[in-house]
Structures are given as structure tokens and as C-alpha cells.
Design a protein around this motif. Structure first.
Motif, PDB file in Angstrom:
ATOM      1  N   LEU A 234     -64.769  -7.608  65.783  1.00 29.73           N
ATOM      2  CA  LEU A 234     -65.925  -6.881  65.912  1.00 29.73           C
ATOM      3  C   LEU A 234     -65.735  -5.362  65.707  1.00 29.73           C
ATOM      4  N   GLN A 235     -64.633  -4.651  65.988  1.00 23.84           N
ATOM      5  CA  GLN A 235     -64.375  -3.461  65.775  1.00 23.84           C
ATOM      6  C   GLN A 235     -64.015  -3.333  64.143  1.00 23.84           C
ATOM      7  N   ASP A 236     -63.380  -4.245  63.599  1.00 21.62           N
ATOM      8  CA  ASP A 236     -63.049  -4.084  62.163  1.00 21.62           C
ATOM      9  C   ASP A 236     -64.339  -4.201  61.420  1.00 21.62           C
ATOM     10  N   THR A 237     -65.313  -5.089  61.732  1.00 18.91           N
ATOM     11  CA  THR A 237     -66.395  -5.129  61.128  1.00 18.91           C
ATOM     12  C   THR A 237     -67.622  -4.029  61.326  1.00 18.91           C
ATOM     13  N   TYR A 238     -67.544  -3.155  62.350  1.00 16.89           N
ATOM     14  CA  TYR A 238     -68.288  -2.314  62.510  1.00 16.89           C
ATOM     15  C   TYR A 238     -67.767  -1.125  61.628  1.00 16.89           C
ATOM     16  N   LEU A 239     -66.274  -0.977  61.817  1.00 15.04           N
ATOM     17  CA  LEU A 239     -65.851   0.163  60.980  1.00 15.04           C
ATOM     18  C   LEU A 239     -66.092  -0.045  59.380  1.00 15.04           C
ATOM     19  N   LYS A 240     -65.977  -1.328  58.889  1.00 14.85           N
ATOM     20  CA  LYS A 240     -66.288  -1.654  57.619  1.00 14.85           C
ATOM     21  C   LYS A 240     -67.558  -1.391  57.379  1.00 14.85           C
ATOM     22  N   ALA A 241     -68.547  -1.844  57.929  1.00 15.49           N
ATOM     23  CA  ALA A 241     -70.060  -1.562  57.928  1.00 15.49           C
ATOM     24  C   ALA A 241     -70.311  -0.036  57.870  1.00 15.49           C
ATOM     25  N   TYR A 242     -69.572   0.611  58.823  1.00 20.08           N
ATOM     26  CA  TYR A 242     -69.881   2.123  58.541  1.00 20.08           C
ATOM     27  C   TYR A 242     -69.276   2.597  57.241  1.00 20.08           C
ATOM     28  N   ARG A 243     -68.055   2.195  56.783  1.00 25.78           N
ATOM     29  CA  ARG A 243     -67.538   2.785  55.534  1.00 25.78           C
ATOM     30  C   ARG A 243     -68.190   2.280  54.451  1.00 25.78           C
ATOM     31  N   PHE A 244     -68.908   1.236  54.231  1.00 30.29           N
ATOM     32  CA  PHE A 244     -69.633   0.671  53.477  1.00 30.29           C
ATOM     33  C   PHE A 244     -71.198   0.804  53.676  1.00 30.29           C
ATOM     34  N   LEU A 245     -71.543   1.636  54.262  1.00 29.77           N
ATOM     35  CA  LEU A 245     -72.813   1.883  54.683  1.00 29.77           C
ATOM     36  C   LEU A 245     -73.783   2.341  53.567  1.00 29.77           C
ATOM     37  N   ASP A 246     -73.331   2.949  52.386  1.00 32.29           N
ATOM     38  CA  ASP A 246     -73.907   3.215  51.286  1.00 32.29           C
ATOM     39  C   ASP A 246     -74.499   1.962  50.458  1.00 32.29           C
ATOM     40  N   SER A 247     -73.617   0.811  50.685  1.00 31.82           N
ATOM     41  CA  SER A 247     -74.126  -0.533  50.097  1.00 31.82           C
ATOM     42  C   SER A 247     -75.308  -1.143  50.823  1.00 31.82           C
ATOM     43  N   PHE A 248     -75.612  -0.722  52.057  1.00 33.95           N
ATOM     44  CA  PHE A 248     -76.635  -1.420  52.872  1.00 33.95           C
ATOM     45  C   PHE A 248     -78.006  -0.498  52.373  1.00 33.95           C
ATOM     46  N   GLN A 249     -78.895  -1.530  51.789  1.00 31.32           N
ATOM     47  CA  GLN A 249     -80.466  -0.941  51.551  1.00 31.32           C
ATOM     48  C   GLN A 249     -81.050  -1.021  53.027  1.00 31.32           C
ATOM     49  N   GLN A 250     -81.859   0.217  53.123  1.00 29.45           N
ATOM     50  CA  GLN A 250     -82.610   0.345  54.317  1.00 29.45           C
ATOM     51  C   GLN A 250     -83.896  -0.492  53.933  1.00 29.45           C
ATOM     52  N   GLY A 251     -84.398  -1.313  55.080  1.00 25.50           N
ATOM     53  CA  GLY A 251     -85.537  -2.223  54.899  1.00 25.50           C
ATOM     54  C   GLY A 251     -85.052  -3.534  54.613  1.00 25.50           C
ATOM     55  N   THR A 252     -83.682  -3.673  54.272  1.00 24.64           N
ATOM     56  CA  THR A 252     -83.234  -5.172  54.163  1.00 24.64           C
ATOM     57  C   THR A 252     -82.726  -5.761  55.465  1.00 24.64           C
ATOM     58  N   ASN A 253     -82.447  -6.698  55.557  1.00 17.59           N
ATOM     59  CA  ASN A 253     -81.966  -7.461  56.800  1.00 17.59           C
ATOM     60  C   ASN A 253     -80.451  -6.932  57.109  1.00 17.59           C
ATOM     61  N   ALA A 254     -80.538  -6.047  58.081  1.00 19.93           N
ATOM     62  CA  ALA A 254     -79.143  -5.551  58.754  1.00 19.93           C
ATOM     63  C   ALA A 254     -78.301  -6.486  59.414  1.00 19.93           C
ATOM     64  N   LYS A 255     -79.121  -7.344  60.114  1.00 18.55           N
ATOM     65  CA  LYS A 255     -78.341  -8.521  60.836  1.00 18.55           C
ATOM     66  C   LYS A 255     -77.574  -9.318  60.147  1.00 18.55           C
ATOM     67  N   ALA A 256     -78.260  -9.746  59.033  1.00 16.77           N
ATOM     68  CA  ALA A 256     -77.578 -10.743  57.826  1.00 16.77           C
ATOM     69  C   ALA A 256     -76.563 -10.044  57.222  1.00 16.77           C
ATOM     70  N   TRP A 257     -76.614  -8.844  57.006  1.00 17.63           N
ATOM     71  CA  TRP A 257     -75.603  -7.956  56.147  1.00 17.63           C
ATOM     72  C   TRP A 257     -74.455  -7.795  57.203  1.00 17.63           C
TER      73      TRP A 257
END
Lengths: 89, 194
Positions: free
Chosen positions: B47-70
């Protein structure tokens, strides 16, 4: 749904196909027509599918009630602080 | 998801996305991690690895898309890359083989466990949880995503990188297998099966 079940079909030749349909309906993946057709017509007359329906629903309820563990609070705090550290750096 | 153009978020936006779009899914994510690894410590690390990765790759996340699926997709990939390999469980199963075995119609006819709702009502302990955990990880995963988390087939296909038809058939097999397990428990509890 508590009507006399003796008038219902005791066997369903399409049982497995029906189960697939039923699962699609419960998963929210069926069209409104498929829903109505199955839930309001087929289930009224077919005992095996009627039973399957209640079984599927009960399993889903049981899964939701018994298989959702929450994250330990200290873990949430630790993740938050590790990431906010990075956010502010 | 990787092909999407990268965003350039401001610090305030990043903070907002992290706190308001990612953090609300932390319990669901923990549960997924726990059910995949079946180990409290591994689940924490994953879980911790995943959240750190999510933070690190936050620029690949598009707002308005499904964050949970991402997030679920990142967790699933981390599990496969970092945990499944090193896990000591002797599950040297060929998944392709399992898949095609359970896809045969013949098996479908065999697996029609006679399980009754009344038996389920008496399963007030860990029966269902144990039954779920006993399933092969691929089957376990689709049940978690669909029945616990309510993802649509299309979202599951993206999270798991498999075609939608495979999602559907894998779910069907998984549910049959789960029922099989549950009817074993029901038998042990003294419920007659025909």
C-alpha cells in the motif's frame, strides 16, 4: 416474490446461460430490457433461477459484510506524512 | 493510461489531488493489498509503495478520470512485479491452463454446487473470507474488483490489462469456485447437499 412456488418450473434447460445473464444484471452490465425480461418474467416462473438469484445476492452481501478490512490508522498517517513531506519539498 | 499527455500540476493542485482524490480510497486499497498478499506486513508495504508511486507519477493522472481505477491498476502492477515473484507460495500454476480448463463447458456442468441461502445465513464467522482467500489470486482479484469494489467490466479490463470477455468469463468461473468452497463449508456445518 413469496408466491406459491409449486407452479414454477422445477428445472431450467438454460440454467448456466441464465446464471451468466443474472450475474451481468447484478453487475449492472445488462440492458434495461434484459433486466425486465429476466427479473420480471423469467424469475417468476423458473425455480432454479429464482433460487440462484437469491443465492447470488446473498453471497454478495456476505462478501461486503465480511471481506472489507480497513487500513490501520497508523499506516494511513504514515503514508500521509511520507507523501506530504514530498509534496512540500 | 500511460499514453495520456502528462499534466503540469501546481503544488496546490497536487496537494488537492492527493488528499481529495487519492486518500479517500485508502481503505479499499488496503483491503485489495491485503487480499492479494494475504499478509498484513506485505499489505502495508504494498500500500505504501503504491501511494508513493501514485504521488511520483501524479502528472500521469488526468483529473476528472477515475482515480480509484488508476490507483488499483498501480497496486495490481506493483503486486505482480514486486510481490508475486518473491512470494514463496508454491503457486507455480500456469494461469493460461487454469483459464482454459475453467472455460470448458463441461466443467460448468460439473460445478453446480447446491448451496442454499439458509446455509450462508449461518456463516457468521470467517467462512466467506477464508473461501475467498483460498481462491487462486486471479480469481480472487476479479471478485474483489467487482463484488467488493463495484468496478464495471470495462474498468476491470483496464485495471487488469485483459479483454472484457476474459473479465466476464473469469468472473463467472471465480464465482462458481467460490460457491464450491462455500458448499464445502456448508457440508461441514451439517447442511445437506443434494
Amino acid at each position: 416474490m413469496d408466491s406459491d412456488k409449486s407452479f414454477m418450473k422445477q428445472d431450467c434447460p438454460e440454467k448456466n446461460e441464465c446464471l451468466k445473464k443474472l450475474q451481468a444484471i447484478l453487475d449492472g452490465e445488462a440492458t434495461p430490457e434484459q433486466r425486465t425480461d429476466f427479473l420480471e418474467h423469467h424469475l417468476e416462473e423458473c425455480l432454479p433461477c429464482y433460487k440462484n438469484y437469491h443465492l447470488e445476492v446473498a453471497i454478495r452481501q456476505l462478501l461486503k459484510a465480511k471481506c472489507c478490512q480497513e487500513a490501520p490508522q497508523d499506516l494511513i498517517e504514515s503514508i500521509k506524512s511520507k507523501c506530504t513531506e514530498k509534496l512540500s519539498s | 493510461m500511460e499514453e495520456l499527455p502528462k499534466q503540469q500540476y501546481t503544488d496546490a493542485e497536487r496537494q488537492h489531488i492527493f488528499n481529495d482524490e487519492f486518500m479517500p480510497h485508502i481503505n479499499a486499497m488496503y483491503n485489495f493489498a491485503y487480499r492479494l498478499t494475504l499478509d498484513g506486513d506485505d499489505a502495508k508495504d504494498l500500500l505504501q509503495d503504491t501511494y508513493l508511486k501514485a504521488y511520483r507519477f501524479l502528472d500521469s493522472f488526468q483529473q476528472g478520470t477515475n482515480a480509484k481505477a488508476w490507483l488499483f491498476r498501480i497496486l495490481k502492477n506493483s503486486f505482480i512485479n514486486d510481490y508475486r515473484k518473491k512470494s514463496k507460495e508454491p503457486s507455480k500454476v500456469d494461469y493460461q491452463e487454469v483459464e482454459s480448463y475453467y472455460n470448458s463447458e463441461e466443467v460448468d456442468r460439473q460445478i453446480t454446487p447446491d448451496l442454499r441461502v439458509e446455509a450462508l445465513k449461518d456463516m457468521i464467522g470467517d467462512e466467506i473470507s477464508n473461501a475467498l482467500n483460498a481462491l487462486d489470486v486471479d480469481f480472487r482479484t476479479v471478485i474483489i474488483l467487482c463484488d467488493l469494489e463495484g468496478f464495471k467490466y470495462e474498468e476491470m479490463a483496464k485495471i487488469l490489462d485483459i479483454p472484457i470477455g476474459t473479465v466476464r468469463s473469469r468472473l463467472h468461473r471465480a464465482r462458481n469456485l467460490l460457491k464450491e468452497k462455500l458448499s464445502e463449508y456448508a457440508k461441514e456445518m451439517g447442511y445437506k447437499t443434494v
